[in-house]
Design a protein around this motif. Structure first.
Motif, PDB file in Angstrom:
ATOM      1  N   ASN A   1       0.926   2.938   1.502  1.00 29.13           N
ATOM      2  CA  ASN A   1       0.851   1.493   1.729  1.00 29.13           C
ATOM      3  C   ASN A   1      -0.593   1.080   2.012  1.00 29.13           C
ATOM      4  O   ASN A   1      -1.365   1.862   2.565  1.00 29.13           O
ATOM      5  CB  ASN A   1       1.711   1.087   2.931  1.00 29.13           C
ATOM      6  CG  ASN A   1       3.186   1.247   2.652  1.00 29.13           C
ATOM      7  OD1 ASN A   1       3.567   1.903   1.691  1.00 29.13           O
ATOM      8  ND2 ASN A   1       4.013   0.652   3.487  1.00 29.13           N
TER       9      ASN A   1
ATOM     10  N   LEU B   1      -0.033  -5.703  -0.799  1.00 27.04           N
ATOM     11  CA  LEU B   1       1.067  -4.785  -1.044  1.00 27.04           C
ATOM     12  C   LEU B   1       0.779  -4.026  -2.321  1.00 27.04           C
ATOM     13  O   LEU B   1      -0.009  -4.470  -3.166  1.00 27.04           O
ATOM     14  CB  LEU B   1       2.406  -5.522  -1.143  1.00 27.04           C
ATOM     15  CG  LEU B   1       2.615  -6.453  -2.358  1.00 27.04           C
ATOM     16  CD1 LEU B   1       4.089  -6.487  -2.720  1.00 27.04           C
ATOM     17  CD2 LEU B   1       2.122  -7.872  -2.055  1.00 27.04           C
TER      18      LEU B   1
ATOM     19  N   GLY C   1       4.594  -0.334  -0.861  1.00 31.04           N
ATOM     20  CA  GLY C   1       4.998  -1.207   0.224  1.00 31.04           C
ATOM     21  C   GLY C   1       3.888  -2.135   0.664  1.00 31.04           C
ATOM     22  O   GLY C   1       2.872  -2.317  -0.027  1.00 31.04           O
TER      23      GLY C   1
END
Length: 1192
Positions: free
Chosen positions: A726, A805, A809
């Motif tokens: 992420n 993002l 994620g």
């Protein structure tokens, strides 16, 4: 019956199980893109956007405005209830509802009484899709009652005793603010000994003689009505008894040993202990069985008040205050219980569903005691609302299954306990819409080969459409690992190649229809530096050249920039930038550094650097010091997700020890060919643990550094690709500034490639209007750093956040920033413009401020335009020159300086914001009064005679009013430049010349001349002139010559050499007078020279024999001395023929002589006329005697 009962139980338990399973699943309602055209076409139930506070205290003197604003499609209608029953607005003439709004205005200022409208109000906004309701708004007028009259006895107190002066203010709404002052409206000083309690009383721990006074006055300020009530003065008299007894502490408040306190969660907890005692006790606070909460605990009122902000249930417990002095202590325990009004855990959120879809509304709240949850549908309790087979209520959750369009409604969740309630509206909007593609047709995307390409296909439809991509008009559907299909419709080509160029077709379809859109993709060749600048060592005053040869896509236009040490090149003609190179002429030590060639196109950027080392000429055979050789044999070990160990072998240090190693890295995935600084280590270290970022293809190289410079980089290490993750960070510099009145432009600084931490970097842009109970609206974008929200209200604040993002994620939750939608020109002009003329050149302008909501932007100030229309004295118009004065901020007045007297002016006022100026107020006409005139334009004095002079003058250039007369003043000037009596003459205003008669002959006069209006006299003009001596004896001096002489005297008189000269002349005359006096007394007739030879008088000794001057006082250059051979006749007359420069020469005529007391008489004011005057200058220097007299 029993089987039915059992079956019913079974169905209930099954429904609970299905509910648990249902809630565990990810139910995603439709996302409605914020496309202005789309939003205008979609139906939507009402949403309350603005409402008055629950507890609304109003000013009984002003109109009551109860706000209720809502939005919806179609626009909602509004109705009200009062105290639970329908409020018929049409039957009450004092009540009106604003157009296109639910806001009520109750007219109190035209006869209504605020008390008559006390009550509980609730607004309902309704359209065909449902009804939303506001909170219960309790309207109460504020009250500021008068103090009850009471008889106050004087307080007689013994020194050292405690004392409490009670305030007991009247009960107002809201409660008043209490403070103590004296008769002079000065606050009474407070200390550890004397302080005000929370109840407003004034506490004395012990009284002192200085506490004696008769004007202890308690004031109550009611802020809502801006009134202050005053209690009658209290008198305190302190009497002394010796000795003064010390006392141990006793608590004045609270009383007893224990007390209780209940406070609500989130409020401020205030606990108070005030003690009596001598010496004055010191207060200390503790929490039994725990610590006072850090960062939320404050002590006030000299530690007598414990303040804990934002209290929670954890703050419940026993708090002990301890009062202590040298004689002992006292304590009190306060048991605090923290209750809580309801607060949200999960507030219900709007649902947009397609027919046949499922969804849930969840309403979870907490409180102490635990709140009761109840549901309403369109403002009606759900138990008696029309049934909906798709709806099922289970406590704090409503479950929707297989919804239809008729299921659209607004649901209200009410969470309440004994301390308050929460009410939230959330609509369920069931839409059946065919697909729509919002991406513009034939949009062109350009990317560099081997980089990702993101092709947008923003869409909307209900049910949610399926998206398919095709290449070419008749191509097959795109599938496979070489493509990534995002949920928002975007097609990603992770590694675009040249053959990826072409037309791509996006198709959106659902059961109601199908639509397609084409976009174009162009893949360009990357820009490359095929010959990079190389490391150079050059001797001083030599010449060096760096090459930078590039290769680029033929359709892209590159620009080449050279930097020195990451900054612009010096502004020096020695630096020559060519097409493919940089040449430095006549190199100096300052040119040492790193030179970088940067090549930019609209799609990519590459750079290469080289180091220039400037050295002196090499010394004859000596040790050669050079930069170190590059390190080699780089090795990566201990590879982890976020770190790796790098080791190397140093190269030859070339007679200069290596001081440190610089480690650089290349990101082969995002920025191939570009090397970045990673870290550096001491020269004794050959391994380093390096921190890594996710989703980066790392290569490392090492550069050795010694005192001579940096080595060439080592060969790159092997590549190491870290795993994706992420994003760790969000975009920076997020801003929201409208470019048009109806939009909000959200911008941010995009993340760098290696900051993406994984493929599919995108940004979630969210916004909502500030101070409005609105949900966040979000959109996900890629490859951009700007998003424009259209259809916004003009200049309203928005909360904005941008979150990064990628395919793995989201980044951490971003912080919110405040932006504003676009400004528009102000709507209204300032009103009630008034001008107050202060004097003939200054005026003050006032205006009323415009309402802030009409400014429609950041208020920058007001501009006053003013201009002169005409002069009232000349009645002639001239070219209008408008002047502008700007007054910053919300100022409502300003001064207009520099006005012309007796003139007519106009002005108008405009409000200014960031967009520009608003409309002008109506022109305001004002006139300046008369002022004093300027000086006459000229004054000439002509035709001098024995007893007359002719004066001519011009009228003032600026009369500044109606001229009433001219004032002429004049006075004679004698030979010593003393002024004689002043004569004043008043001349009519229509005259322009005057003949002055009966003047003295051969006399200098000084004239003062000015004009007058009814206001007063203006500035004067002065001149000097001389009447002639006789009609035939001398030439008449021109007026100009006289002026020139006066001017010349003034100029000479200020010179140091002239002052010295005059002193010498004065001494010379004094000595001559003394000599004459001595000869007169002795009666002899003999030459001065014989007397000198015979007697050698010491007074005559300063006469020098060589030049005949009087010592140091004579000036041989400017004045000739008396000759040695001169003689003085017995009749004491000085004959001209005896000397070329006798005293006669300094007189005006032949009358110069000594009188009987030896003093010199004659005309001193003129000068000897040897030649006619020429121009404005005399033919010889002015008389030194006359000049000397000017200093007397």
């Amino acid at each position: 019956m029993q089987p039915k009962i059992m079956m019913k139980k079974k169905s209930i338990s099954a429904s609970k199980a299905s509910l648990v399973l249902f809630l565990c699943q990810m139910i995603s309602a439709l996302d409605v893109p914020l496309d202005s055209k789309l939003l205008e076409e979609l139906s939507q139930p009402p949403t309350i956007t603005q409402q008055s506070p629950k507890d609304y205290i109003v000013d009984p003197r002003e109109n009551i405005v109860i706000q209720c604003e809502a939005k919806g499609k179609p626009p909602p209608s509004f109705s009200w209830t009062r105290n639970g029953t329908h409020f018929d607005i049409d039957k009450d003439t004092q009540v009106t509802m604003k157009p296109n709004s639910g806001t009520l205005v109750i007219n109190i200022m035209n006869g209504g009484k605020a008390e008559a409208y006390e009550g509980v109000y609730q607004c309902t906004a309704r359209n065909e899709r449902g009804a939303a309701i506001s909170n219960n708004i309790v309207i109460r007028p504020s009250r500021s009652p008068l103090w009850t009259k009471e008889k106050l006895e004087p307080n007689q107190v013994r020194e050292g005793d405690s004392l409490v002066l009670h305030c007991r203010p009247p009960v107002g709404l809201p409660p008043p603010i209490i403070f103590w002052m004296d008769n002079a409206f000065q606050r009474l000083p407070q200390s550890e000994r004397v302080s005000q309690g929370l109840n407003g009383d004034l506490y004395f721990s012990n009284v002192q003689p200085e506490d004696t006074r008769e004007d202890y006055i308690c004031y109550a300020r009611f802020n809502h009505t801006q009134t202050i009530q005053q209690k009658q003065p209290i008198s305190v008299k302190v009497f002394s008894t010796k000795p003064v007894m010390e006392r141990q502490p006793v608590l004045l408040t609270p009383t007893g040993s224990t007390s209780t306190k209940v406070e609500l969660r989130g409020n401020v907890l205030l606990l108070e202990c005030i003690a009596a005692g001598l010496p004055t006790p010191v207060i200390r606070w503790i929490k039994e069985g725990g610590e006072l909460p850090a960062n939320r605990t404050f002590f006030e009122n000299f530690k007598k008040t414990l303040k804990i902000i934002d209290v929670s249930e954890a703050d419940s417990g026993n708090y002990k205050c301890i009062a202590r002095n040298i004689l002992g202590s006292a304590h009190h325990v306060i048991s605090v219980t923290v209750k809580a009004a309801p607060y949200w855990i999960t507030a219900p959120r709007n649902l947009v569903l397609s027919p046949g879809e499922d969804g849930t509304l969840i309403c979870r709240a907490n409180g102490n005691p635990k709140p009761n949850i109840s549901w309403l549908a369109n403002g009606v309790p759900i138990a008696i609302a029309p049934e909906d087979p798709s709806r099922k209520v289970d406590g704090d959750t409503i479950i929707f299954s297989h919804v239809q369009e008729r299921s659209s409604a607004v649901y209200q969740c009410n969470a309440s306990n004994e301390y308050g309630y929460l009410l939230a509206n959330a609509f369920v909007n069931v839409l059946a819409e065919p697909p729509r593609i919002l991406t513009p047709p034939n949009k062109l995307y350009q990317v560099i080969a081997d980089s990702p390409a993101l092709l947008d296909c923003a869409y909307f439809g209900s049910p949610k459409p399926e998206i398919e991509w095709f290449k070419g008009v008749k191509g097959s559907i795109l599938r496979g690992n070489e493509y990534i299909f995002h949920d928002n419709g975007t097609l990603e080509i992770p590694v675009a190649q040249k053959d990826s160029t072409g037309t791509y077709t996006c198709v959106a379809r659902n059961e109601l229809g199908k639509i397609q859109n084409e976009v174009q993709l162009e893949v360009k060749d990357p820009t490359m530096i095929i010959k990079q600048p190389e490391y150079k060592v050059i001797q001083r005053y030599g010449q060096v050249s760096f090459e930078c040869i590039i290769k680029h896509d033929s359709t892209l236009l590159p620009t080449v920039i050279w930097l020195k040490d990451n900054d612009e090149l010096p502004d020096d003609e020695r630096f020559l930038v060519g097409k493919d190179n940089l040449t430095i002429m006549n190199v100096t030590d300052k040119d040492d550094g790193t030179y970088t060639c940067i090549v930019n196109t609209t799609l990519d950027s590459v750079s290469a650097s080289a180091v220039l080392t400037v050295v002196a000429a090499p010394p004859t055979p000596a040790i050669i010091y050079a930069r170190p050789n590059p390190p080699f044999d780089l090795e990566l070990t201990g590879q982890l997700e976020r770190s790796v160990e790098l080791s190397w072998i140093p190269g030859d240090e070339n007679n200069s020890p290596i001081t440190n190693f610089v480690i650089e890295y290349e990101d082969g995935l995002h920025e191939p060919g570009v090397w970045h600084y990673q870290t550096e280590v001491p020269g004794t270290q050959t391994t380093v643990q390096l921190k890594l970022s996710p989703y980066v293809s790392y290569s490392f190289r090492v550069i050795a550094v010694n005192e001579i410079g940096r080595s060439q980089p080592s060969e790159p290490s092997e590549q190491y690709l870290t795993k994706s993750a992420n994003p760790d960070e969000n975009p920076s510099n997020v801003q929201g500034i409208g470019s048009e009145p109806d939009n909000l432009v959200i911008t941010w600084e995009s993340l760098k490639g290696f900051q993406s931490n994984g493929p599919g970097l995108q940004y979630k842009v969210s916004w909502r209007q500030k101070d409005v109970d609105d949900e966040w609206t979000s959109v996900i974008v890629a490859n951009v750093s700007k998003y424009i929200v259209s259809g916004t209200p003009t200049f309203v604040p928005y909360e904005i956040k941008v979150q990064a993002l990628n395919d793995l994620g989201y980044a951490p939750e971003p912080s919110e920033v405040i932006g504003h939608s676009g400004e528009d020109l102000p709507m209204v002009a300032p009103g009630n413009v008034q001008v107050h003329v202060i004097n003939s050149t200054l005026a003050k302008v006032h205006w009323d401020p415009v309402p802030l909501k009409t400014v429609r932007g950041h208020l920058q100030g007001y501009k006053v335009y003013y201009w002169k229309v005409q002069s009232l004295s000349r009645r002639s118009r001239r070219h209008v020159e408008k002047k502008i004065l700007t007054f910053r901020g919300n100022k409502t007045f300003g001064m207009l300086p520099g006005l012309e007297p007796y003139s007519s002016y106009k002005l108008n006022v405009r409000v200014v914001n960031g967009k520009g100026e608003g409309p002008a107020s109506p022109d305001k006409v004002f006139k300046t009064p008369e002022g004093v005139p300027s000086s006459p334009s000229f004054l000439k004095i002509t035709n001098p005679t024995l007893d007359s002079l002719t004066l001519e003058w011009g009228s003032p250039t600026r009369p500044n009013g109606v001229l009433t007369s001219y004032i002429l003043k004049f006075q004679p000037i004698n030979n010593t430049h003393e002024l004689g009596p002043l004569v004043e003459i008043r001349i009519p205003a229509n005259e322009s010349s005057l003949i002055l008669k009966n003047l003295n002959y051969s006399t200098r006069y000084k004239f003062y001349f000015n004009a007058q209006t009814s206001v007063g006299s203006g500035s004067q003009i002065t001149e000097e002139a001389v009447t002639v001596m006789d009609e035939a004896g001398i030439l008449r001096p021109a007026v100009g010559a006289g002026k020139a002489m006066a001017s010349r005297q003034v100029d000479i008189a200020t010179q140091g050499w002239f002052i010295g000269l005059m002193c010498a002349v004065a001494l010379l005359i004094l000595i001559l007078l003394i000599v004459c006096f001595i000869r007169r007394n002795k009666g002899g007739k003999y030459p001065v020279k014989e007397k000198e030879d015979a007697h050698a008088d010491p007074e005559i000794q300063p006469m020098k024999e060589d030049d005949g001057t009087f010592g140091e006082y004579s000036d041989a250059e400017d004045h000739k001395p008396l000759k040695k051979g001169s003689r003085t006749p017995s009749d004491r007359t000085v004959k001209k023929e005896d000397s070329d420069d006798s005293l006669v020469d300094y007189g005006e005529g032949v009358n110069g002589q000594f009188n009987e007391d030896g003093s010199f008489i004659g005309q001193y004011s003129g000068k000897k006329e040897k030649e006619p005057a020429e121009g404005n200058e005399s033919s010889e220097a002015p008389s030194p005697v006359n000049a000397m007299n000017s200093f007397v």
